[in-house]
Design a protein around this motif. Structure first.
Motif, PDB file in Angstrom:
ATOM      1  N   ARG A 146      -7.413   4.060  -3.897  1.00  0.00           N
ATOM      2  CA  ARG A 146      -8.167   2.997  -4.584  1.00  0.00           C
ATOM      3  C   ARG A 146      -7.349   2.419  -5.747  1.00  0.00           C
ATOM      4  O   ARG A 146      -7.875   2.077  -6.799  1.00  0.00           O
ATOM      5  CB  ARG A 146      -9.523   3.520  -5.056  1.00  0.00           C
ATOM      6  CG  ARG A 146     -10.449   3.833  -3.876  1.00  0.00           C
ATOM      7  CD  ARG A 146     -11.690   2.986  -3.847  1.00  0.00           C
ATOM      8  NE  ARG A 146     -12.392   3.034  -5.096  1.00  0.00           N
ATOM      9  CZ  ARG A 146     -12.968   1.963  -5.669  1.00  0.00           C
ATOM     10  NH1 ARG A 146     -12.904   0.781  -5.104  1.00  0.00           N
ATOM     11  NH2 ARG A 146     -13.596   2.084  -6.809  1.00  0.00           N
ATOM     12  N   CYS A 147      -6.040   2.310  -5.508  1.00  0.00           N
ATOM     13  CA  CYS A 147      -5.165   1.781  -6.562  1.00  0.00           C
ATOM     14  C   CYS A 147      -5.419   0.302  -6.813  1.00  0.00           C
ATOM     15  O   CYS A 147      -5.190  -0.197  -7.910  1.00  0.00           O
ATOM     16  CB  CYS A 147      -3.709   2.018  -6.190  1.00  0.00           C
ATOM     17  SG  CYS A 147      -3.161   1.112  -4.728  1.00  0.00           S
ATOM     18  N   GLY A 148      -5.846  -0.427  -5.797  1.00  0.00           N
ATOM     19  CA  GLY A 148      -6.215  -1.832  -5.979  1.00  0.00           C
ATOM     20  C   GLY A 148      -5.087  -2.834  -5.804  1.00  0.00           C
ATOM     21  O   GLY A 148      -5.322  -4.042  -5.913  1.00  0.00           O
ATOM     22  N   VAL A 149      -3.862  -2.373  -5.500  1.00  0.00           N
ATOM     23  CA  VAL A 149      -2.774  -3.365  -5.398  1.00  0.00           C
ATOM     24  C   VAL A 149      -2.931  -4.248  -4.160  1.00  0.00           C
ATOM     25  O   VAL A 149      -2.441  -5.375  -4.134  1.00  0.00           O
ATOM     26  CB  VAL A 149      -1.361  -2.726  -5.437  1.00  0.00           C
ATOM     27  CG1 VAL A 149      -1.084  -2.079  -6.777  1.00  0.00           C
ATOM     28  CG2 VAL A 149      -1.145  -1.760  -4.303  1.00  0.00           C
TER      29      VAL A 149
ATOM     30  N   THR B 176      -3.212   1.130   7.586  1.00  0.00           N
ATOM     31  CA  THR B 176      -3.006  -0.041   6.723  1.00  0.00           C
ATOM     32  C   THR B 176      -4.339  -0.451   6.082  1.00  0.00           C
ATOM     33  O   THR B 176      -5.411  -0.182   6.646  1.00  0.00           O
ATOM     34  CB  THR B 176      -2.458  -1.236   7.526  1.00  0.00           C
ATOM     35  OG1 THR B 176      -3.402  -1.555   8.555  1.00  0.00           O
ATOM     36  CG2 THR B 176      -1.105  -0.917   8.140  1.00  0.00           C
ATOM     37  N   PRO B 177      -4.296  -1.118   4.927  1.00  0.00           N
ATOM     38  CA  PRO B 177      -5.550  -1.509   4.260  1.00  0.00           C
ATOM     39  C   PRO B 177      -6.462  -2.358   5.142  1.00  0.00           C
ATOM     40  O   PRO B 177      -7.678  -2.154   5.177  1.00  0.00           O
ATOM     41  CB  PRO B 177      -5.059  -2.304   3.042  1.00  0.00           C
ATOM     42  CG  PRO B 177      -3.690  -1.766   2.768  1.00  0.00           C
ATOM     43  CD  PRO B 177      -3.109  -1.441   4.108  1.00  0.00           C
ATOM     44  N   ASP B 178      -5.886  -3.318   5.880  1.00  0.00           N
ATOM     45  CA  ASP B 178      -6.753  -4.176   6.711  1.00  0.00           C
ATOM     46  C   ASP B 178      -7.397  -3.373   7.840  1.00  0.00           C
ATOM     47  O   ASP B 178      -8.548  -3.617   8.216  1.00  0.00           O
ATOM     48  CB  ASP B 178      -5.985  -5.396   7.247  1.00  0.00           C
ATOM     49  CG  ASP B 178      -4.739  -5.014   8.017  1.00  0.00           C
ATOM     50  OD1 ASP B 178      -3.959  -4.189   7.505  1.00  0.00           O
ATOM     51  OD2 ASP B 178      -4.538  -5.527   9.132  1.00  0.00           O
ATOM     52  N   SER B 179      -6.663  -2.369   8.362  1.00  0.00           N
ATOM     53  CA  SER B 179      -7.268  -1.528   9.412  1.00  0.00           C
ATOM     54  C   SER B 179      -8.429  -0.722   8.840  1.00  0.00           C
ATOM     55  O   SER B 179      -9.422  -0.471   9.530  1.00  0.00           O
ATOM     56  CB  SER B 179      -6.238  -0.557   9.992  1.00  0.00           C
ATOM     57  OG  SER B 179      -5.170  -1.272  10.537  1.00  0.00           O
ATOM     58  N   LYS B 180      -8.301  -0.317   7.592  1.00  0.00           N
ATOM     59  CA  LYS B 180      -9.379   0.469   6.962  1.00  0.00           C
ATOM     60  C   LYS B 180     -10.671  -0.363   6.915  1.00  0.00           C
ATOM     61  O   LYS B 180     -11.736   0.116   7.298  1.00  0.00           O
ATOM     62  CB  LYS B 180      -8.988   0.878   5.530  1.00  0.00           C
ATOM     63  CG  LYS B 180      -7.796   1.833   5.434  1.00  0.00           C
ATOM     64  CD  LYS B 180      -7.460   2.134   3.972  1.00  0.00           C
ATOM     65  CE  LYS B 180      -6.077   2.727   3.781  1.00  0.00           C
ATOM     66  NZ  LYS B 180      -5.816   3.986   4.436  1.00  0.00           N
ATOM     67  N   ILE B 181     -10.543  -1.602   6.434  1.00  0.00           N
ATOM     68  CA  ILE B 181     -11.786  -2.376   6.251  1.00  0.00           C
ATOM     69  C   ILE B 181     -12.369  -2.833   7.592  1.00  0.00           C
ATOM     70  O   ILE B 181     -13.567  -3.050   7.703  1.00  0.00           O
ATOM     71  CB  ILE B 181     -11.600  -3.575   5.282  1.00  0.00           C
ATOM     72  CG1 ILE B 181     -10.549  -4.561   5.775  1.00  0.00           C
ATOM     73  CG2 ILE B 181     -11.275  -3.074   3.883  1.00  0.00           C
ATOM     74  CD1 ILE B 181     -10.470  -5.847   4.929  1.00  0.00           C
TER      75      ILE B 181
ATOM     76  N   CYS C 279       0.838  -1.212   0.000  1.00  0.00           N
ATOM     77  CA  CYS C 279       0.000   0.000   0.000  1.00  0.00           C
ATOM     78  C   CYS C 279       0.871   1.261   0.000  1.00  0.00           C
ATOM     79  O   CYS C 279       1.739   1.416   0.865  1.00  0.00           O
ATOM     80  CB  CYS C 279      -0.905  -0.012   1.231  1.00  0.00           C
ATOM     81  SG  CYS C 279      -1.866   1.506   1.400  1.00  0.00           S
ATOM     82  N   PRO C 280       0.649   2.178  -0.940  1.00  0.00           N
ATOM     83  CA  PRO C 280       1.474   3.391  -0.979  1.00  0.00           C
ATOM     84  C   PRO C 280       1.323   4.253   0.268  1.00  0.00           C
ATOM     85  O   PRO C 280       2.269   4.923   0.681  1.00  0.00           O
ATOM     86  CB  PRO C 280       0.973   4.130  -2.231  1.00  0.00           C
ATOM     87  CG  PRO C 280      -0.393   3.579  -2.496  1.00  0.00           C
ATOM     88  CD  PRO C 280      -0.362   2.162  -2.017  1.00  0.00           C
ATOM     89  N   ILE C 281       0.128   4.232   0.871  1.00  0.00           N
ATOM     90  CA  ILE C 281      -0.082   5.037   2.087  1.00  0.00           C
ATOM     91  C   ILE C 281       0.793   4.473   3.213  1.00  0.00           C
ATOM     92  O   ILE C 281       1.477   5.215   3.928  1.00  0.00           O
ATOM     93  CB  ILE C 281      -1.578   5.009   2.517  1.00  0.00           C
ATOM     94  CG1 ILE C 281      -2.503   5.441   1.370  1.00  0.00           C
ATOM     95  CG2 ILE C 281      -1.795   5.841   3.784  1.00  0.00           C
ATOM     96  CD1 ILE C 281      -2.429   6.864   0.929  1.00  0.00           C
TER      97      ILE C 281
END
Ligand code: SF4
Ligand code: SF4
Length: 362
Positions: A63-66, A33-38, A21-23
């Motif tokens: 929303r890059c999707g990687v 992190t992406p998992d924390s977001k969801i 994730c770029p962030i």
């Protein structure tokens, strides 16, 4: 229970999404992190108050999707984030700048609030355009308003191969920002009107310069509305085909370059590399076989400019360490990275692939 909750609950906390994730690459905040977001879905669906970091993390996503590409549980992470934004918008809790950009698209037909009557001002007298061809051309907002030279170069390259496309006189924003931010009803209506308009022109194939527009017209409109009766192709696909057919002969440059991949075209990883190889350009990769978003899309640049700039800087540093010259094929990446370069003073020459090809026909 929210229909996406089962997918969220299948997370095994492997951390793979955070690695790409770029962030996460520019922040050590564990909430980002992406998992924390969801994992905030149940709280958002219940309308509970969010801490500042929790609210920010939902909008700190390009929303890059990687993350979707690497998740071993096949959790549609970026779609769940879109859904969380949809819920927040319905609850009246989205950022003010996001609301403003959505109104720009609905009222002015572009996210930047530019005068849409100037959208086709990039057309110069030397460009050969048809009034009734069944091959159409869509430049996209960031080409039309910020990088018109990309559209001009693209048409000149196509003209040199005997292709004279038809311009969409009522071209408008593809609506990606609305889709990314969960404004799906507005985006559906927008898609419907635009698809019907393009089909009314008798267009059978639409060549698109902007990778974001390509992704929306090809993959999002069928989900929002219906399959289009015209084929959507990215300009780089057309360039590659013309080179393979011997109709387009690129100028030999014989140098090195690094390539800024565009997230919506990351599945076409080899296409731009083959075009550059045909010019004798040796690739120096910034990232190991993996696309890293420029950091700007989906509202990150307007809402969190410091994070968008930090991701942009990551690219400039990587480009400086590799070849020092960056080739792009997305106008929004180019717009963002040039801005970061100007602000930071880190100079990296950048050029869109269409302009490199144009040099071969001069
Ligand atoms: S879509 Fe991109 S920016 Fe968003 S969470 Fe996934 S990897 Fe991060
Ligand atoms: S990659 Fe998938 S399973 Fe692993 S932490 Fe991220 S969301 Fe969870």
């Amino acid at each position: 229970m929210d229909p996406c909750q089962a997918a969220v609950d299948s997370c095994i906390d492997c951390g793979k999404c955070g690695e790409v994730c770029p962030i996460s690459m520019v922040s050590d905040n564990s909430t980002y992190t992406p998992d924390s977001k969801i994992k905030l879905l149940s709280k958002i669906a219940a309308g509970e108050a969010l801490e500042k970091d929790e609210f920010d993390t939902i909008y700190l996503c390009t929303r890059c999707g990687v993350c979707d590409d690497v998740c071993p549980e096949h959790i549609p992470i970026s779609d769940i984030i879109q859904h969380e934004r949809e819920l927040l918008a319905e609850q009246g809790r989205e950022p003010e700048r996001t609301k403003h950009i959505v109104s720009n698209i609905l009222e002015k037909k572009n996210p930047g609030g530019f005068d849409n009557s100037k959208r086709l001002d990039w057309i110069t007298d030397d460009l050969k355009l048809s009034k009734d061809a069944d091959v159409g051309y869509m430049a996209g907002c960031w080409v039309a308003f910020k990088h018109p030279e990309i559209a001009q170069a693209t048409i000149r390259v196509l003209n040199s191969c005997g292709i004279e496309p038809r311009i969409l006189e009522e071209e408008q924003c593809c609506g990606l920002f609305m889709i990314d931010n969960g404004h799906l009803d507005e985006a559906r209506e927008y898609a419907k009107n635009y698809v019907n308009y393009i089909e009314s022109l008798g267009i059978k194939q639409l060549i698109v310069s902007c990778p974001a527009c390509y992704g929306v017209l090809k993959f999002q409109y069928p989900k929002l509305y219906r399959d289009t009766k015209f084929e959507v192709v990215a300009s780089i696909e057309v360039f590659k085909q013309l080179i393979e057919e011997g109709k387009l002969k690129p100028k030999q440059i014989d140098g090195t370059a690094t390539l800024k991949d565009a997230c919506p075209l990351r599945h076409m990883y080899d296409v731009p590399r083959e075009i550059l190889a045909s010019m004798g350009i040796e690739m120096k990769e910034m990232f190991d076989k993996h696309t890293v978003c420029c950091g700007a899309p989906a509202g990150v640049k307007p809402n969190y400019p410091e994070i968008a700039d930090a991701i942009g800087m990551l690219h400039l540093q990587k480009a400086s360490e590799t070849s020092g010259v960056m080739v792009t094929y997305c106008p929004f990446c180019l717009y963002h990275l040039e801005g970061v370069s100007q602000k930071s003073g880190v100079e990296v020459p950048m050029k869109d692939i269409a302009l490199l090809l144009e040099e071969g026909i001069k």
